[in-house]
Write a protein that holds these residues in place. Structure first.
Motif, mmCIF file in Angstrom:
data_model
loop_
_atom_site.group_PDB
_atom_site.id
_atom_site.type_symbol
_atom_site.label_atom_id
_atom_site.label_comp_id
_atom_site.label_asym_id
_atom_site.label_seq_id
_atom_site.Cartn_x
_atom_site.Cartn_y
_atom_site.Cartn_z
ATOM 1 N N GLU A 95 24.270 71.784 85.426
ATOM 2 C CA GLU A 95 22.859 71.811 85.052
ATOM 3 C C GLU A 95 22.367 70.390 84.814
ATOM 4 O OE1 GLU A 95 25.246 72.264 81.263
ATOM 5 O OE2 GLU A 95 25.259 73.030 83.324
ATOM 6 N N GLU A 96 21.103 70.139 85.171
ATOM 7 C CA GLU A 96 20.508 68.816 85.063
ATOM 8 C C GLU A 96 19.939 68.612 83.667
ATOM 9 O OE1 GLU A 96 17.738 68.826 88.209
ATOM 10 O OE2 GLU A 96 19.211 68.395 89.774
ATOM 11 N N THR A 97 20.327 67.470 83.034
ATOM 12 C CA THR A 97 19.827 67.157 81.699
ATOM 13 C C THR A 97 18.462 66.479 81.758
ATOM 14 O OG1 THR A 97 22.113 66.851 80.967
ATOM 15 C CG2 THR A 97 20.372 65.971 79.547
ATOM 16 N N PHE A 98 18.299 65.551 82.700
ATOM 17 C CA PHE A 98 17.028 64.851 82.871
ATOM 18 C C PHE A 98 16.620 64.943 84.341
ATOM 19 C CE2 PHE A 98 19.427 62.401 79.630
ATOM 20 C CZ PHE A 98 18.631 62.711 78.547
ATOM 21 N N GLU A 117 14.890 64.246 72.295
ATOM 22 C CA GLU A 117 15.790 65.292 71.824
ATOM 23 C C GLU A 117 16.854 65.543 72.891
ATOM 24 O OE1 GLU A 117 15.556 69.723 69.719
ATOM 25 O OE2 GLU A 117 13.994 69.110 71.121
ATOM 26 N N LEU A 118 18.094 65.124 72.621
ATOM 27 C CA LEU A 118 19.180 65.309 73.583
ATOM 28 C C LEU A 118 19.698 66.738 73.564
ATOM 29 C CD1 LEU A 118 21.148 61.972 73.040
ATOM 30 C CD2 LEU A 118 19.487 62.528 74.820
ATOM 31 N N ASP A 119 19.810 67.326 72.391
ATOM 32 C CA ASP A 119 20.182 68.734 72.273
ATOM 33 C C ASP A 119 19.726 69.230 70.909
ATOM 34 O OD1 ASP A 119 22.407 68.268 70.292
ATOM 35 O OD2 ASP A 119 23.225 67.185 72.007
ATOM 36 N N ARG A 120 19.633 70.542 70.767
ATOM 37 C CA ARG A 120 19.101 71.112 69.529
ATOM 38 C C ARG A 120 20.039 70.917 68.350
ATOM 39 N NH1 ARG A 120 16.373 76.872 71.538
ATOM 40 N NH2 ARG A 120 14.826 75.902 72.941
ATOM 41 N N MET A 121 21.335 70.845 68.618
ATOM 42 C CA MET A 121 22.292 70.678 67.532
ATOM 43 C C MET A 121 22.196 69.273 66.938
ATOM 44 S SD MET A 121 23.877 73.524 67.121
ATOM 45 C CE MET A 121 25.296 73.001 66.186
ATOM 46 N N TYR A 143 17.385 58.025 69.056
ATOM 47 C CA TYR A 143 16.835 56.867 69.763
ATOM 48 C C TYR A 143 17.826 56.469 70.853
ATOM 49 C CZ TYR A 143 13.169 56.306 66.284
ATOM 50 O OH TYR A 143 12.077 56.502 65.492
ATOM 51 N N THR A 144 17.317 56.330 72.073
ATOM 52 C CA THR A 144 18.204 56.104 73.211
ATOM 53 C C THR A 144 17.759 54.906 74.032
ATOM 54 O OG1 THR A 144 16.950 57.515 74.743
ATOM 55 C CG2 THR A 144 18.620 58.589 73.374
ATOM 56 N N VAL A 145 18.741 54.306 74.715
ATOM 57 C CA VAL A 145 18.501 53.284 75.713
ATOM 58 C C VAL A 145 19.553 53.485 76.801
ATOM 59 C CG1 VAL A 145 20.026 51.572 74.648
ATOM 60 C CG2 VAL A 145 18.115 50.801 76.074
ATOM 61 N N SER A 146 19.217 53.176 78.051
ATOM 62 C CA SER A 146 20.139 53.488 79.147
ATOM 63 C C SER A 146 20.264 52.314 80.098
ATOM 64 C CB SER A 146 19.646 54.722 79.922
ATOM 65 O OG SER A 146 18.432 54.429 80.576
ATOM 66 N N ARG A 147 21.309 52.393 80.943
ATOM 67 C CA ARG A 147 21.516 51.391 81.978
ATOM 68 C C ARG A 147 22.260 52.033 83.140
ATOM 69 N NH1 ARG A 147 25.126 45.748 81.877
ATOM 70 N NH2 ARG A 147 25.381 45.637 84.139
ATOM 71 N N THR A 148 21.837 51.736 84.356
ATOM 72 C CA THR A 148 22.518 52.203 85.558
ATOM 73 C C THR A 148 23.577 51.177 85.955
ATOM 74 O OG1 THR A 148 20.536 53.349 86.328
ATOM 75 C CG2 THR A 148 22.239 52.891 87.963
ATOM 76 N N ILE A 149 24.784 51.650 86.258
ATOM 77 C CA ILE A 149 25.859 50.761 86.704
ATOM 78 C C ILE A 149 25.679 50.504 88.201
ATOM 79 C CG2 ILE A 149 28.341 50.482 86.964
ATOM 80 C CD1 ILE A 149 28.738 52.175 84.536
ATOM 81 N N GLU A 150 25.567 49.229 88.557
ATOM 82 C CA GLU A 150 25.285 48.846 89.929
ATOM 83 C C GLU A 150 26.353 49.374 90.891
ATOM 84 O OE1 GLU A 150 25.597 46.935 87.380
ATOM 85 O OE2 GLU A 150 23.760 45.768 87.054
ATOM 86 N N PRO A 199 21.343 58.897 66.211
ATOM 87 C CA PRO A 199 20.468 59.890 65.566
ATOM 88 C C PRO A 199 19.320 59.213 64.822
ATOM 89 C CG PRO A 199 22.780 60.437 65.211
ATOM 90 C CD PRO A 199 22.768 59.092 65.855
ATOM 91 N N SER A 200 18.153 59.820 64.935
ATOM 92 C CA SER A 200 16.965 59.224 64.328
ATOM 93 C C SER A 200 17.121 59.064 62.820
ATOM 94 C CB SER A 200 15.734 60.083 64.647
ATOM 95 O OG SER A 200 15.523 60.151 66.035
ATOM 96 N N ASP A 201 17.719 60.064 62.158
ATOM 97 C CA ASP A 201 17.843 59.965 60.705
ATOM 98 C C ASP A 201 18.783 58.838 60.296
ATOM 99 O OD1 ASP A 201 20.024 61.228 61.794
ATOM 100 O OD2 ASP A 201 20.267 62.684 60.178
#
Length: 690
Positions: free
Chosen positions: A264-267, A280-284, A289-296, A307-309
């Motif tokens: 299943e596709e997450t994004f 929100e990555l998952d309900r649990m 707060y997220t940041v991402s990077r693609t590996i060349e 987690p935000s808290d």
């Protein structure tokens, strides 16, 4: 506000002259004016508190984004290095002249049956592939023709899938390696590398199209699991997620647990995953707060989430402090106004004194409240008076120096930190007192036989009249963060060392070349009195000076004879390859410039840009001459070696090409005992090559 500063404010307030009694005129003002003023004050306190808290939130999130980017880039660089090293392992096989010759003959058949001579070579080639698979712990390896069929495969290799065939066929129109999406083999996450096999001799003068495709399959579970591991500075709940680009979105990869590759596709592909944001990555887990990077050169995307808290936990304490101050201001102002109003109403000195007493009690209560809040702050906060003795230290500082909090007032820096740190703090205090500016430094302390790295910020404390009251010091323990950065730098240095050893192992002419250049340039740098930063860049440049030659075909690098004009052009292309590789490794710009310009000459006869004179970087001029000297004293099949003195004579008699100051520095070094030992090591290396 600390207890000490609140006490200062109280003393200054009590020193002010008490208001004089006034006549009854104007006493009976409308109550509505008082209520309106209170309402405006309440709104102002609330609005200012909101703005301050929002600014702090922005600061915390900016710091978090920077921290997450550093952590994510470190993990991505480690996996990228594994990708590059795996591809380089394959180059040792596909670069073998026998493999190239066999692939060329298979390619020339265009699908026809093998001749008896080629059939006789099959067992040897099969053994070569099997040995390569065993030595490198691969799952499978194949040599694939342009029709997508494998004419060589390692023992027990599974049948090629349609995707593998298509990937191999595409490689016939590419010059660099490529990788496949992650897939499962016997319940293990695996990845395919496809490396083009180039002809031993170019098909045309200007091109060298692939004549074969080498596909190897290896496990990616351990490298991916390493990405998911926590670092010493990871926050509570912080995690790294791995995703792979699918047809319409990103699917999560879990190398340590089934199903390993989620279907299943997450994004979706349309989502902006590159920006730092809350999602929100998952309900649990809730929001993070997220940041991402693609590996060349892969289909992999890494995502770092906190987690935000957890991320906003420092904001809670800060909010309590700000709200406490706002309440204090509101209460104090209202109390003062009430006291004045009641004093005017009653015109009674006794009541006015009672109001002052009540006001002092309120201020003390608020001071205790702020003191309690201050005790929860993790930063080390202190106040020193003009005489250099401590007036106040918060509990965090008391724990840090292992002194009772109540015993610190009256002590000096020497009592708490020792002579060495006391002298440094004294210099900073003098600078703050003289300039009035805030001073920041990062210091390494030795306390209780433990090394601590601390960020120290010092600033003046003055009253409304500008009178100097003391120096406020706010410090933070950044030992874990600096340790993580040093580990990352050490990994980068090890990677560079591995690349240099791989290059020298594959080219007998370069064995020990970089080491000799490093010794020579280091001594010349001392003679020229270069700065510490220049010396470090020169050392890195000497070790990486030959790295671009990794991309040059082995048959050209190790050719026993002079190169043709076309081969020279290919060889000179190593400068461009070196620049691209070094930028991908995020090497300092000064090092890249020195390596890319070391083949330039002052008269413009060098390459690749034909630079002249002072257009050529100083470090590049030193590296270029060191490279020539080390190379010329080493023998080649098409020429004999010359002595160091003969090489120096070439430099001396060509001042239009070589910087005379650097030539003098070379002569000065070679005239020392260290220079004589260096010359002997060159002679020994040349003798070993013969």
């Amino acid at each position: 506000m600390t207890e000490a500063t609140a006490h200062f404010e109280l003393e200054r307030f009590l020193e002010e002259k008490a208001p004089q009694e006034k006549s009854n005129s104007g006493v009976n003002k409308p109550i509505s004016i008082a209520l309106g003023s209170i309402l405006l004050l309440l709104i102002a306190c609330a609005w200012i508190s909101y703005v301050i808290i929002q600014d702090k939130k922005t600061e915390i999130l900016n710091s978090l984004e920077t921290r997450q980017q550093i952590a994510l880039n470190g993990k991505a660089d480690v996996f990228r290095t594994w990708i590059e090293q795996s591809a380089q392992q394959a180059n040792t096989l596909v670069g073998n002249p026998l493999i190239k010759l066999f692939a060329s003959e298979i390619h020339a058949l265009k699908g026809q049956e093998l001749s008896p001579a080629l059939s006789a070579q099959l067992p040897f080639m099969q053994n070569a592939i099997n040995q390569f698979v065993r030595e490198n712990n691969l799952i499978a390896a194949y040599m694939i023709g342009s029709d997508g069929r494998a004419y060589l495969a390692s023992s027990n290799s599974p049948s090629l899938s349609r995707e593998q065939r298509e990937l191999a066929q595409k490689q016939y129109s590419a010059s660099e390696y490529s990788t496949s999406p992650l897939h499962l083999i016997d319940g293990e996450v695996a990845i395919d590398f496809v490396i083009p096999v180039l002809a031993a001799q170019p098909l045309t003068e200007n091109t060298n199209e692939p004549i074969g495709a080498f596909l190897m399959t290896l496990s990616a579970a351990n490298p991916l699991a390493g990405i998911l591991s926590r670092t010493p500075v990871s926050m509570s709940g912080e995690r790294t997620l791995i995703f792979q680009k699918g047809e319409a979105g990103y699917n999560e990869v879990t190398p340590n647990r089934p199903p390993f590759l989620k279907t299943e596709e997450t994004f979706s592909l349309n989502e902006d995953l590159t920006s730092f944001t809350e999602r929100e990555l998952d309900r649990m887990q809730g929001y993070s707060y997220t940041v991402s990077r693609t590996i060349e050169n892969t289909h992999i995307l890494l995502l770092q989430a906190v987690p935000s808290d957890v991320a906003l936990q420092p904001l809670k304490t800060y909010s309590y402090v700000v709200l406490g101050l706002a309440v204090s201001v509101f209460v104090v102002v209202c109390s003062i106004g009430s006291g004045i109003w009641f004093s005017l109403r009653t015109q009674n000195a006794k009541n006015l004194a009672d109001q002052y007493k009540d006001l002092a009690q309120r201020i003390n209560a608020q001071r205790r409240l702020l003191g309690n809040i201050n005790s929860t702050v993790q930063d080390l906060i202190s106040l020193k008076g003009p005489d250099g003795t401590y007036v106040y230290a918060n509990p965090a500082l008391a724990r840090f120096v292992d002194f009772p909090e109540t015993s610190i007032p009256g002590k000096t820096d020497r009592d708490l930190f020792g002579d060495k740190i006391a002298r440094k703090f004294s210099e900073m205090d003098n600078q703050v007192a003289e300039t009035g500016e805030t001073v920041n430094e990062i210091l390494e302390l030795e306390l209780q036989k433990k090394s601590k790295i601390v960020r120290v910020e010092k600033s003046q404390l003055v009253d409304d009249d500008g009178t100097f009251l003391g120096i406020v010091t706010v410090s933070g323990d950044i030992t874990d963060f600096i340790t993580f950065q040093r580990l990352k730098d050490e990994l980068g240095q090890k990677t560079i060392s591995i690349l240099v050893r791989m290059l020298e192992a594959n080219d007998p002419h370069l064995a020990g070349h970089s080491n000799h250049m490093s010794v020579l340039t280091s001594n010349v740098a001392d003679i020229l009195s270069l700065t510490r930063e220049q010396k470090e860049n020169l050392h890195a440049g000497a070790n990486l000076s030959q790295i671009g030659k990794i991309s040059i075909p082995a048959e050209i690098r190790t050719k026993e004879g002079r190169l043709s004009e076309s081969e020279k052009q290919i060889m000179q292309g190593h400068v461009t390859k070196a620049e691209a590789l070094l930028r991908e490794m995020e090497i300092d710009e000064a090092v890249i410039t020195a390596i890319c310009q070391m083949y330039e000459r002052q008269d413009g006869s060098g390459y690749p840009l034909n630079l002249e004179g002072q257009q050529i970087d100083l470090l590049a001029r030193i590296l270029g001459m060191a490279d020539i000297l080390v190379a010329r004293v080493s023998p080649r099949s098409y020429r004999s070696a010359i002595s160091v003195e003969e090489a120096m004579e070439v430099f001396r008699t060509n001042p239009d090409k070589y910087d005379e100051k650097i030539v003098e520095a070379f002569d000065q070094f070679l005239g020392t005992k260290a220079g004589e030992a260096f010359e002997e090591s060159l002679k020994q290396a040349a003798a070993d090559m013969q």
